[in-house]
Design a protein around this motif. Structure first.
Motif, PDB file in Angstrom:
ATOM      1  N   ASN B 167     -27.902  15.666  18.820  1.00 29.27           N
ATOM      2  CA  ASN B 167     -26.482  15.736  19.171  1.00 29.27           C
ATOM      3  C   ASN B 167     -26.312  16.022  20.667  1.00 29.27           C
ATOM      4  OD1 ASN B 167     -25.792  15.219  16.551  1.00 29.27           O
ATOM      5  ND2 ASN B 167     -25.389  17.345  16.010  1.00 29.27           N
ATOM      6  N   ARG B 168     -27.218  16.814  21.186  1.00 30.52           N
ATOM      7  CA  ARG B 168     -27.142  17.153  22.599  1.00 30.52           C
ATOM      8  C   ARG B 168     -27.623  16.013  23.481  1.00 30.52           C
ATOM      9  NH1 ARG B 168     -31.254  19.599  25.444  1.00 30.52           N
ATOM     10  NH2 ARG B 168     -32.351  20.339  23.598  1.00 30.52           N
ATOM     11  N   VAL B 169     -28.747  15.408  23.100  1.00 29.73           N
ATOM     12  CA  VAL B 169     -29.416  14.466  23.991  1.00 29.73           C
ATOM     13  C   VAL B 169     -29.031  13.019  23.709  1.00 29.73           C
ATOM     14  CG1 VAL B 169     -31.693  13.539  24.591  1.00 29.73           C
ATOM     15  CG2 VAL B 169     -31.349  15.998  24.393  1.00 29.73           C
ATOM     16  N   ARG B 170     -28.802  12.686  22.458  1.00 31.65           N
ATOM     17  CA  ARG B 170     -28.617  11.289  22.125  1.00 31.65           C
ATOM     18  C   ARG B 170     -27.199  10.975  21.658  1.00 31.65           C
ATOM     19  NH1 ARG B 170     -29.641   8.323  24.145  1.00 31.65           N
ATOM     20  NH2 ARG B 170     -30.021   6.631  22.680  1.00 31.65           N
ATOM     21  N   GLY B 171     -26.328  11.964  21.714  1.00 30.47           N
ATOM     22  CA  GLY B 171     -24.932  11.700  21.364  1.00 30.47           C
ATOM     23  C   GLY B 171     -24.736  11.278  19.920  1.00 30.47           C
ATOM     24  N   VAL B 298     -27.823   5.654  27.504  1.00 30.75           N
ATOM     25  CA  VAL B 298     -26.635   5.375  26.712  1.00 30.75           C
ATOM     26  C   VAL B 298     -26.807   6.055  25.348  1.00 30.75           C
ATOM     27  CG1 VAL B 298     -25.330   3.506  25.637  1.00 30.75           C
ATOM     28  CG2 VAL B 298     -26.328   3.212  27.908  1.00 30.75           C
ATOM     29  N   GLY B 299     -25.747   6.633  24.842  1.00 27.07           N
ATOM     30  CA  GLY B 299     -25.834   7.346  23.565  1.00 27.07           C
ATOM     31  C   GLY B 299     -26.189   6.413  22.421  1.00 27.07           C
ATOM     32  N   ALA B 300     -26.662   7.010  21.346  1.00 25.73           N
ATOM     33  CA  ALA B 300     -27.026   6.242  20.156  1.00 25.73           C
ATOM     34  C   ALA B 300     -25.771   5.654  19.501  1.00 25.73           C
ATOM     35  CB  ALA B 300     -27.751   7.136  19.163  1.00 25.73           C
TER      36      ALA B 300
END
Lengths: 475, 475
Positions: B167-171, B298-300
C-alpha cells in the motif's frame, strides 16, 4: 498544489502533497505531518510500518531535514508514530475508522478439552537450536550463486543426504539423481498425478479407507477415476487391486492410514508383480515409518522395484509440518517429467530450507531427533491403549505399534457418528473412520491421534469418552 | 547366523550380521566391522553419513561397547570411517565399485565470457546477515503451535507486513485477508489458472511478446486457449484485447516484459473497463516495479480495481529466487478458491520463511536492500546504454529506465537469429525477442539482462557483440 514523489528511496513511496506557495499560511512541516497522518488514518501506513529516515525523506522532498524531523516529532507527540531505539520511526497507531482495511479479528471456538485429532505433530519438540545451527552453517558456507533459480529436483546436497538416510534407514534403493524435493506428500502426489494424467492414466486406486484430502481430490481434479481398494488387517486386498483396472495405486505399506496394518510380504510381492505386468505405478506414502516401537520398521517397498515405485517421504510427521519439506524417489523413466512438473508448479522448493535440512541430516540431528521422540510417542501410545483397556474394553484397538495414531473398532451396537457427537459434547474431539471410507459399508471405528497429548490428557480423554459412550447407550 | 537389528536408535538401521557361535574363529568386533565395511562398499552408507554412537550400537546389538569401539577404530584405520571432534563417527570413503549409486558427475560447459541472459538476479547482494537476524528472531519468538499445518493463505504476520509495504510502495489497495502467500509468480499464476479453469474460463490473453515459461504453458496444460495481444511502446493494444474474447489477461503494466514499456493511463482505465464489462480477471505481474531509476514507479493497477485485478509480487527479482516467496492480492470473491488451490497444491508455503520475511519487512530491511540496489542496477543499465551507443549505435534501445534488462531493436537488415548465433561464437550469451513472440512477425530485438554483470563486463560484452554484428555483415 502538486503531488510530489521522491526518488531513490523509501520516501518515494509516501504520497506527500506539498504546497510550495510560501504565501500560504501552512508551514511545510505541517503539510508533511498532515500527509503522513492521513496515510496512517486511511490505513495506507499501518501499525508497525517503518518510515524512511528523516534525511532520506527530506532529500526526496527537497526540503530541509529539520522539516521532516519536526513533522515526525509532531506525529510522535500525537501518538501516530513511535520513535525507536535504532533511530528509526514506526507507525504506532492502530488504524482508525478510515477507509483502510479493518483490523483482523479471528473468532476462536473454545478448544476441546482433549483433542485426538490426527495430524497434530508435536511441534513443541522441534529441535530449534539444532535447526538454527544448520541455518547458520548454510549462510556461512553457501556460495552466492546457490541462491539463484534451481532446476525442479532440488539441491544435490539434500539428494545425497536423503539417499544416505533412506538407504540406511528405510531400505530403499535411492540414487540421488532420481530424487525430487517437494513440499510434502500433498505436493508430491499432486505432481505425480499431473504426470500420470498427462501420460494418459485414467484411473487411480487408493486404499479404502484412506485420507480424503490429498490423492483423492487431486486425482478427481485431474480427471482421473478414483477407485477404493478395501483394506484388511494386512493392508489392501491385492485381489481387488488386480481387478480394478487402475494405472496407479497409492499405498501406505509400512503403516496403513488409518487402520494401522502392515502390508504383508506376500502382498508386497503381488503388488509389485501387478505393477510390472500392467506398467502401473505404485505411490508409496511412507508418512511415519520412522516411528515403530516394537521392532525395526519394515523396509520400503521401493527397494523391491525402484522402476515401478515412487517413494514419498515427508518431514511433516517426523519434524514439523511448517517446514514444508518432502522428498520423492522417482523411477528413472519418470523423474524428468516429475521435476518438470515441480518446476512449472513452483520453480522448486526454497534453497535455504533444503540446504539446512541437508546439513541437519548430515550432522545426524535427524536421527537424534527420532531417537528422542520414539520413546515419547511410544509412552503416549501405551497410555492410550492402557486407558482404552481400563475404560472401554469393548473397543478393539487395531494395527501395529507404530506412528502417531491408533484406530479402535466399535462393537456393532455402537453407532460411530453417535459416539463422535457424544464425545464432542463431553469435550473430546475425535473422528470416526467413516469419513475416510469410499465404500460406506464397514465397521465403525474411532481414530485416536496421540502425538501432542500428554499421558495424563490421554487418560482423561479416554475416561470422558467412556462417559460419552455411556451417554449413547443411555439415549 | 542370524540377522539382528537393534531398537530405539539409529543402530536399528544398520544391518549387521552377527554370528554368536563362540566356537567360530571370527571375533564379534570383526563381524561388526565387516558388516559396516560392506555397507560402505555397497553404497548403503555413503560418504559423510553419521554412524550411531558406539554405546547405542552396542546396546542395540547386545554386545559390549568395546566391541563396537574396536570395530570403529579398525575402520577408521582402514580409511572407511572418520572420527570427528564432536565424538561421532562418519563414513569417510567415497563409495567403491559395488552396486551402490554411481558418484554424481556433472558435466559443465564452459560458461560464456559475458552472459546477458535474463533472470540472473544479483544473488551476491542478498543481505544474509539481516536475513539471518530475522531467522533468529523468528526462532526466539515464535510459539510452537505456529510450526504446525497452515491454511492456504499463509501467516497473518506476513499478510500484514506485505499489505503495509504494498500500500505504501505500490499504491495497491491491499487488505491482509485477501492475500495469499505463494512461492513466486510461477506458482501464483498456476493457482489462478486452476481456479479460472475450474470456474469455466476458456481463454487466457497474454502479452505478445511475453515469457514462455509460466502462464502460457500452464494455461495450455489446463486446457485453456492462449491468445497473444500485441504490445506497443505503451504496453498492450487494448483494442486487440477487447476483440479477443478472453476470460483473463496476464499483464506487466509497470514494465512490460520484455519490451520495457509502461501501460499508459488511458490503456489502464480501458483494461479495467473491459474486465468489469466482461467479468474478466486481470493478472498483474509486478515483477520488478521496485527498480525504477528515473522517477517513482507507476502504481499498480490493482489499486484501481481490487475486485477485478490479482496483484502478483515476488522476492525473486528484488531479493533472491532461492527464497521462493511470492504474494498475491486476490479479489475477495476468488480468494477462498485460490487459498484452497494453494492448500491442495502444497499445503502452504514454509512457515519459518514466511515469518522471517515478515520480520525482515517490518524492520525496514527490504526497503534498505532496495535502496542499496537501485543505484547499482542503475549504473549497470547506464553502462549498457553507453556501450550500445558507442559500439552499436544502429541498435535502438527501448523501454523505461527500470528493472534488470533492456531490449534493443535491430535494424531491419540484421537477422536476429544470426546475430544471436554470432554473439555466442564471440562468447556473448543473449537471447532474441523472437522466442517470446506468439505471432512470429515483428522486428528483431535483443534482450540484455544486466543484473549480475559488472560495468566492465557489460562494456566488454557489448564490444564483443559489435564484433559479432560485424561478423554477420561480413558473412
Amino acid at each position: 498544489m502538486h503531488r510530489l514523489r521522491t526518488n531513490s528511496s523509501t520516501a518515494e513511496d509516501l504520497l506527500i502533497e506539498l504546497d510550495r506557495d510560501r504565501s500560504r499560511a501552512e508551514p511545510l512541516h505541517r503539510q508533511v505531518a498532515a500527509s503522513i497522518r492521513e496515510s496512517v488514518r486511511a490505513g495506507r501506513l499501518r501499525h508497525g510500518a517503518s518510515l524512511p529516515p528523516s534525511r532520506t525523506l527530506a532529500a526526496g522532498l527537497g526540503v530541509s531535514r529539520g522539516v521532516v524531523v519536526e513533522a515526525y516529532q509532531q506525529l510522535v507527540a500525537e501518538g501516530y508514530l513511535t520513535s525507536r531505539a535504532g533511530g528509526y520511526t514506526q507507525v504506532a497507531l492502530e488504524p482508525g475508522t478510515g477507509p483502510g482495511p479493518a483490523p483482523r479479528t479471528r473468532a476462536r471456538e473454545a478448544p476441546p478439552a482433549v483433542d485426538f485429532g490426527y495430524g497434530h505433530t508435536d511441534v513443541s519438540t522441534f529441535p530449534r537450536a539444532a535447526w538454527l545451527r544448520s541455518v547458520r552453517t548454510v549462510f556461512a558456507a553457501t556460495p552466492n550463486e546457490r541462491f539463484a533459480y534451481l532446476d525442479g529436483r532440488g539441491v544435490p546436497e539434500l539428494h545425497q543426504a536423503l539417499a544416505d538416510y533412506l538407504n540406511r534407514v528405510r531400505g530403499t534403493s535411492a540414487d540421488p539423481k532420481d530424487m525430487v524435493v517437494c513440499s510434502g506428500f500433498g505436493q508430491g502426489v499432486s505432481l505425480l498425478i499431473q504426470v500420470l494424467a498427462a501420460r494418459g492414466a485414467r484411473r487411480l486406486a487408493v486404499e479404502d479407507p484412506s485420507p480424503d484430502d490429498d490423492a483423492r481430490p487431486l486425482a478427481a481434479a485431474a480427471g482421473l477415476d478414483v477407485v477404493g481398494i478395501p483394506v484388511g488387517p494386512d493392508g489392501i486386498r491385492v485381489g481387488e487391486l488386480e481387478k480394478a483396472d487402475a494405472d496407479a495405486v497409492v499405498l501406505t505399506p509400512s503403516h496403513q492410514w488409518p487402520t494401522g496394518g502392515v502390508l504383508s510380504a506376500a502382498a508386497r510381492a503381488r503388488v509389485i508383480r501387478w505393477a510390472q505386468r500392467r506398467g502401473a505405478l505404485v505411490i508409496e506414502d511412507d508418512y511415519d515409518a520412522e516411528y515403530r516401537y516394537d521392532r525395526a520398521p519394515v523396509g520400503a517397498i521401493q527397494g523391491l522395484a525402484p522402476d515401478r515405485v515412487v517413494y514419498c517421504g515427508t518431514a511433516s510427521k517426523t519434524l514439523v509440518p511448517g517446514l514444508r519439506l518432502g522428498w520423492m524417489l522417482v523411477p528413472p523413466h519418470l523423474v524428468d517429467d516429475v521435476a518438470q512438473a515441480k518446476l512449472l508448479a513452483d520453480r522448486g522448493s526454497a534453497v535455504i530450507d533444503q540446504l539446512t535440512f541437508a546439513d541437519f541430516l548430515g550432522r545426524g540431528e535427524f536421527d537424534r531427533h527420532l531417537r528422542r521422540m520414539r520413546p515419547v510417542y511410544r509412552r503416549r501410545r501405551d497410555a492410550l491403549l492402557a486407558a482404552l483397556d481400563t475404560h472401554l474394553p469393548e473397543l478393539t484397538p487395531t494395527g501395529i505399534a507404530a506412528g502417531q495414531h491408533v484406530v479402535a473398532w466399535l462393537p456393532p451396537d455402537l453407532d460411530e457418528a453417535a459416539v463422535v457427537a457424544a464425545a464432542a459434547r463431553r469435550g473430546v474431539a475425535l473422528r470416526g473412520v467413516a469419513r475416510y471410507r469410499l465404500d460406506p459399508a464397514g465397521p465403525g471405528g474411532l481414530i485416536f491421534g496421540y502425538a501432542t497429548l500428554s499421558e495424563r490428557a490421554i487418560a482423561r480423554g479416554i475416561a470422558a469418552l467412556a462417559r460419552a459412550v455411556a451417554d449413547v447407550r443411555a439415549a
